[in-house]
Design a protein around this motif. Structure first.
Motif, PDB file in Angstrom:
ATOM      1  N   UNK A 145     -14.946  -6.994  -1.608  1.00  0.00           N
ATOM      2  CA  UNK A 145     -14.893  -6.016  -0.213  1.00  0.00           C
ATOM      3  C   UNK A 145     -13.520  -6.366   0.351  1.00  0.00           C
ATOM      4  N   UNK A 146     -12.936  -7.634   0.418  1.00  0.00           N
ATOM      5  CA  UNK A 146     -11.894  -7.874   0.951  1.00  0.00           C
ATOM      6  C   UNK A 146     -10.797  -6.854   0.006  1.00  0.00           C
ATOM      7  N   UNK A 147     -10.824  -6.832  -1.191  1.00  0.00           N
ATOM      8  CA  UNK A 147      -9.819  -6.270  -1.886  1.00  0.00           C
ATOM      9  C   UNK A 147      -9.986  -4.593  -1.470  1.00  0.00           C
ATOM     10  N   UNK A 148     -11.167  -3.946  -1.495  1.00  0.00           N
ATOM     11  CA  UNK A 148     -11.429  -2.557  -1.181  1.00  0.00           C
ATOM     12  C   UNK A 148     -10.842  -2.457   0.419  1.00  0.00           C
ATOM     13  N   UNK A 149     -11.199  -3.400   1.171  1.00  0.00           N
ATOM     14  CA  UNK A 149     -10.794  -3.062   2.583  1.00  0.00           C
ATOM     15  C   UNK A 149      -9.475  -3.002   2.904  1.00  0.00           C
ATOM     16  N   UNK A 150      -8.518  -3.990   2.269  1.00  0.00           N
ATOM     17  CA  UNK A 150      -7.187  -4.186   2.493  1.00  0.00           C
ATOM     18  C   UNK A 150      -6.158  -3.540   1.619  1.00  0.00           C
ATOM     19  N   UNK A 151      -6.560  -3.296   0.395  1.00  0.00           N
ATOM     20  CA  UNK A 151      -5.384  -2.499  -0.506  1.00  0.00           C
ATOM     21  C   UNK A 151      -5.900  -1.165  -0.896  1.00  0.00           C
TER      22      UNK A 151
ATOM     23  N   UNK B 157       0.812  -1.308   0.083  1.00  0.00           N
ATOM     24  CA  UNK B 157      -0.053   0.067  -0.070  1.00  0.00           C
ATOM     25  C   UNK B 157       0.784   1.355  -0.179  1.00  0.00           C
ATOM     26  N   UNK B 158       1.974   1.155   0.658  1.00  0.00           N
ATOM     27  CA  UNK B 158       2.956   2.411   0.507  1.00  0.00           C
ATOM     28  C   UNK B 158       3.513   2.717  -1.121  1.00  0.00           C
ATOM     29  N   UNK B 159       3.137   1.600  -1.861  1.00  0.00           N
ATOM     30  CA  UNK B 159       3.804   1.748  -3.351  1.00  0.00           C
ATOM     31  C   UNK B 159       2.713   1.972  -4.194  1.00  0.00           C
ATOM     32  N   UNK B 160       1.401   1.814  -3.480  1.00  0.00           N
ATOM     33  CA  UNK B 160       0.021   2.131  -4.196  1.00  0.00           C
ATOM     34  C   UNK B 160       0.011   3.505  -4.649  1.00  0.00           C
ATOM     35  N   UNK B 161      -1.041   3.809  -5.242  1.00  0.00           N
ATOM     36  CA  UNK B 161      -2.458   3.063  -5.388  1.00  0.00           C
ATOM     37  C   UNK B 161      -2.553   2.100  -6.425  1.00  0.00           C
ATOM     38  N   UNK B 162      -3.530   1.125  -6.369  1.00  0.00           N
ATOM     39  CA  UNK B 162      -3.614   0.169  -7.504  1.00  0.00           C
ATOM     40  C   UNK B 162      -4.916   0.065  -8.228  1.00  0.00           C
ATOM     41  N   UNK B 163      -4.992  -0.404  -9.216  1.00  0.00           N
ATOM     42  CA  UNK B 163      -6.369  -0.684 -10.181  1.00  0.00           C
ATOM     43  C   UNK B 163      -6.313  -2.184  -9.931  1.00  0.00           C
ATOM     44  N   UNK B 164      -8.007  -2.446  -9.384  1.00  0.00           N
ATOM     45  CA  UNK B 164      -8.101  -3.877  -8.978  1.00  0.00           C
ATOM     46  C   UNK B 164      -8.602  -4.465 -10.286  1.00  0.00           C
ATOM     47  N   UNK B 165      -8.324  -5.615 -10.495  1.00  0.00           N
ATOM     48  CA  UNK B 165      -8.698  -6.532 -11.694  1.00  0.00           C
ATOM     49  C   UNK B 165      -9.283  -7.812 -11.128  1.00  0.00           C
ATOM     50  N   UNK B 166     -10.596  -7.885 -11.579  1.00  0.00           N
ATOM     51  CA  UNK B 166     -11.310  -9.251 -11.131  1.00  0.00           C
ATOM     52  C   UNK B 166     -11.741 -10.362 -12.333  1.00  0.00           C
TER      53      UNK B 166
ATOM     54  N   UNK C  24       0.478  -2.991 -18.760  1.00  0.00           N
ATOM     55  CA  UNK C  24       0.642  -1.910 -19.783  1.00  0.00           C
ATOM     56  C   UNK C  24       1.244  -0.862 -18.645  1.00  0.00           C
ATOM     57  N   UNK C  25       2.106  -0.963 -17.873  1.00  0.00           N
ATOM     58  CA  UNK C  25       2.704  -0.237 -16.995  1.00  0.00           C
ATOM     59  C   UNK C  25       1.865   0.592 -15.914  1.00  0.00           C
ATOM     60  N   UNK C  26       0.620  -0.004 -15.643  1.00  0.00           N
ATOM     61  CA  UNK C  26      -0.052   0.328 -14.553  1.00  0.00           C
ATOM     62  C   UNK C  26       0.068  -0.497 -13.645  1.00  0.00           C
ATOM     63  N   UNK C  27      -0.096  -0.161 -12.376  1.00  0.00           N
ATOM     64  CA  UNK C  27       0.092  -0.945 -11.135  1.00  0.00           C
ATOM     65  C   UNK C  27      -1.337  -1.555 -10.886  1.00  0.00           C
ATOM     66  N   UNK C  28      -1.394  -2.878 -10.526  1.00  0.00           N
ATOM     67  CA  UNK C  28      -2.632  -3.510 -10.790  1.00  0.00           C
ATOM     68  C   UNK C  28      -2.512  -4.749  -9.557  1.00  0.00           C
ATOM     69  N   UNK C  29      -3.572  -4.955  -9.095  1.00  0.00           N
ATOM     70  CA  UNK C  29      -3.882  -6.115  -8.239  1.00  0.00           C
ATOM     71  C   UNK C  29      -4.800  -6.935  -8.725  1.00  0.00           C
ATOM     72  N   UNK C  30      -4.668  -8.282  -9.123  1.00  0.00           N
ATOM     73  CA  UNK C  30      -5.701  -9.182  -9.796  1.00  0.00           C
ATOM     74  C   UNK C  30      -5.889 -10.215  -8.911  1.00  0.00           C
TER      75      UNK C  30
END
Length: 297
Positions: free
Chosen positions: A103-109, A35-44, A82-88
């Protein structure tokens, strides 16, 4: 998921840190670092075929230091697209899985928005297998009042399905299954009055991202997988239709026609409304986008 998070917080007040399982402590420490390196785009995505197709593009590059975090049986993969930080993450089939994972993704990341993508059922005769649709809104069409034979629709019902209308042959008359009333979703929001639900039928996709998605219309899409496997016609990308979600695999043509004619929805799936609702109910401004490819039906 809120209950699970609350239980975790209470446990940390009652028990010393050493009582927290080592594996979970390691995951939480990794999340703090990420999270110190974020933010991220979430992919599901939902299930293995969608995930396999995503990985096969080789566009997703794993983080070399922390490539993934395992939480509650799911693997959240960290990297760049494509160069964007993501969490999948692959959430699993159904609205409960989709809601819990989102919910878990939004609460923790540290997440700025979520793109949910994969396969959907097609209800619109103007769409074909291989087309891509990015809906503008979703309805949860799985909240039913299954009425008695001669029952009347409730005040919360927005549409009804008279099962007897589909008798074959017609002269068989009344169907003992009666009719189904479709109800609103109950919507709770951080910006609303506590413990007070608002009736909601249509969940909206973020306008800013829809405007961006509209700029993609006209994009050339590949018609052939290889030299021997091709679609009968060139696929297209369509933005701004409607979608529906329920814990129902809608393989029945008559039911799909009913959904299209009653709600004017063009796609049907089992997760999207849960993903979108988790985002729009939060006070923090998030972007959400749902993209379906390879429509079936």
């Amino acid at each position: 998921m809120r209950v699970l998070v609350l239980n975790l917080l209470i446990s940390s007040l009652v028990f010393p840190l050493s009582a927290t399982p080592l594996k979970r402590r390691k995951s939480l420490n990794t999340i703090k670092y990420l999270n110190h390196k974020g933010p991220y785009l979430g992919l599901i995505t939902v299930y293995p075929p969608e995930e396999d197709a995503f990985f096969a593009t080789k566009a997703f590059k794993l983080d070399p230091i922390h490539p993934f975090v395992d939480l509650s049986g799911r693997r959240f993969r960290v990297g760049k697209l494509h160069g964007k930080k993501v969490i999948y993450v692959r959430c699993g089939i159904g609205m409960v899985n989709a809601a819990a994972t989102t919910q878990q993704m939004l609460d923790l990341f540290d997440i700025t928005g979520i793109v949910h993508f994969g396969i959907a059922g097609n209800l619109n005769n103007s769409m074909s297998i291989g087309d891509i649709t990015i809906p503008k809104q979703f309805a949860h069409t799985g909240i039913w009042d299954w009425l008695e034979l001669n029952g009347t629709l409730g005040t919360n019902d927005v549409a009804d399905l008279k099962i007897g209308s589909y008798n074959v042959p017609k002269m068989q008359g009344i169907n003992l299954l009666g009719q189904i009333g479709y109800s609103y979703e109950e919507f709770f929001s951080e910006s609303g009055k506590p413990n007070t639900a608002q009736p909601l039928l249509w969940l909206q996709i973020t306008r800013k991202w829809l405007q961006f998605a509209a700029s993609l219309e006209g994009t050339e899409l590949e018609q052939c997988v290889n030299s021997s496997v091709c679609l009968p016609q060139k696929p297209k990308l369509v933005v701004g239709l409607r979608g529906s979600t329920a814990n129902i695999f809608a393989g029945n043509v008559a039911y799909r026609d009913f959904l299209f004619n009653t709600f004017q929805v063009s796609s049907v799936d089992m997760e999207s409304a849960a993903v979108v609702m988790n985002e729009v109910c939060r006070l923090k401004k998030l972007y959400n986008l749902v993209l379906f490819s390879a429509l079936y039906g």
